[in-house]
Design an enzyme around this catalytic site. Structure first.
Site, short mmCIF file in Angstrom:
data_model
loop_
_atom_site.label_atom_id
_atom_site.label_comp_id
_atom_site.label_asym_id
_atom_site.label_seq_id
_atom_site.Cartn_x
_atom_site.Cartn_y
_atom_site.Cartn_z
N GLU A 1 -40.88 174.55 40.08
CA GLU A 1 -40.42 173.49 39.07
C GLU A 1 -39.59 174.26 37.87
O GLU A 1 -38.66 173.54 37.47
CB GLU A 1 -41.58 172.87 38.43
CG GLU A 1 -41.89 172.07 39.83
CD GLU A 1 -43.58 171.67 39.45
OE1 GLU A 1 -44.54 171.25 40.10
OE2 GLU A 1 -44.40 172.00 38.75
N ASP B 1 -49.26 167.89 34.32
CA ASP B 1 -50.72 167.84 33.68
C ASP B 1 -50.76 167.44 32.06
O ASP B 1 -52.07 166.54 32.09
CB ASP B 1 -51.22 168.77 34.33
CG ASP B 1 -50.44 169.10 35.30
OD1 ASP B 1 -51.34 168.39 36.54
OD2 ASP B 1 -50.68 170.29 35.60
#
Length: 228
Positions: free
Chosen positions: A107, A88
């Protein structure tokens, strides 16, 4: 070139990177998100090159399997040569904010057993200092308000993430997400450690301990390869 075209461009570059840098018949790690989805679709075209994958979310697992790509349990894999995922935000040192897709716990686990983290993103994700994107924190439901109070004490504005229908978002780990607005993260590693030890925090979306080793950044003039 629009953002989706940039994502498509970097997804193709990431598959090229895997083909050039990962020996045949290896297991690789695959992240979660719109750019990772495109990477999976491109990876499917050369799936005979790899033995299989580890997946950072149920969403990713389903997409990989829909293409006939084997998905291994992370507990059964000692290490992977590469983990490919989006971000992001990414700063000039390779530190990232991740978790817009509510998958940052898995993740981070996948990234932790990878020899190399390859971040795939478009140029809009590059920032000088992390924090313009709200910091996702995955929390045990019982701890949500206690953690939120501590975020406010640090100067952040925590917002409980909801689904489009107004119901609370529940992660793959049966937890909630707090999106913390208003942070100016000048020391990502220190803040990652500080927030991680708060009771009830499962994972914070700062990736500094597991920062990117390589970034493939798509821009109008092509994909730039950045080594950290």
């Amino acid at each position: 070139m629009n953002q989706n075209e940039l994502k498509q461009q970097v997804a193709k570059k990431a598959v090229e990177y895997v083909l050039n840098n990962v020996a045949k018949d290896q297991i690789i790690g695959v992240g979660t998100g719109s750019t990772a989805d495109l990477f999976i679709d491109e990876l499917a075209k050369v799936k005979s090159h790899i033995k299989g994958t580890i997946a950072s979310s149920e969403r990713t697992k389903a997409r990989l399997e829909s293409h006939g790509i084997a998905v291994f349990d992370v507990n059964d894999v000692v290490s992977v040569p590469v983990y490919v995922d989006g971000a992001d935000e990414i700063d000039p040192e390779g530190n990232m904010i991740k978790g817009g897709g509510a998958a940052h716990t898995r993740e981070k686990i996948c990234a932790s057993i990878a020899d190399e983290f390859v971040c795939i993103a478009d140029a809009s994700k590059e920032v000088a200092i992390l924090g313009a994107f709200p910091l996702p924190i995955e929390v045990v439901p019982l701890s949500r308000e206690a953690v939120a109070r501590q975020m406010r004490e640090l100067g952040g504005n925590p917002i409980w993430r909801m689904n489009a229908d107004g119901s609370p978002l529940i992660t793959d780990n049966a937890c909630h997400i707090l999106d913390v607005h208003g942070l100016h993260i000048t020391e990502p590693l220190a803040l990652e450690i500080q927030l991680t030890i708060i009771p009830g925090v499962l994972t914070v979306g700062i990736f500094a301990q597991n920062a990117a080793d390589v970034a493939l950044i798509a821009a109008a003039d092509g994909v730039n390869v950045v080594n950290f």
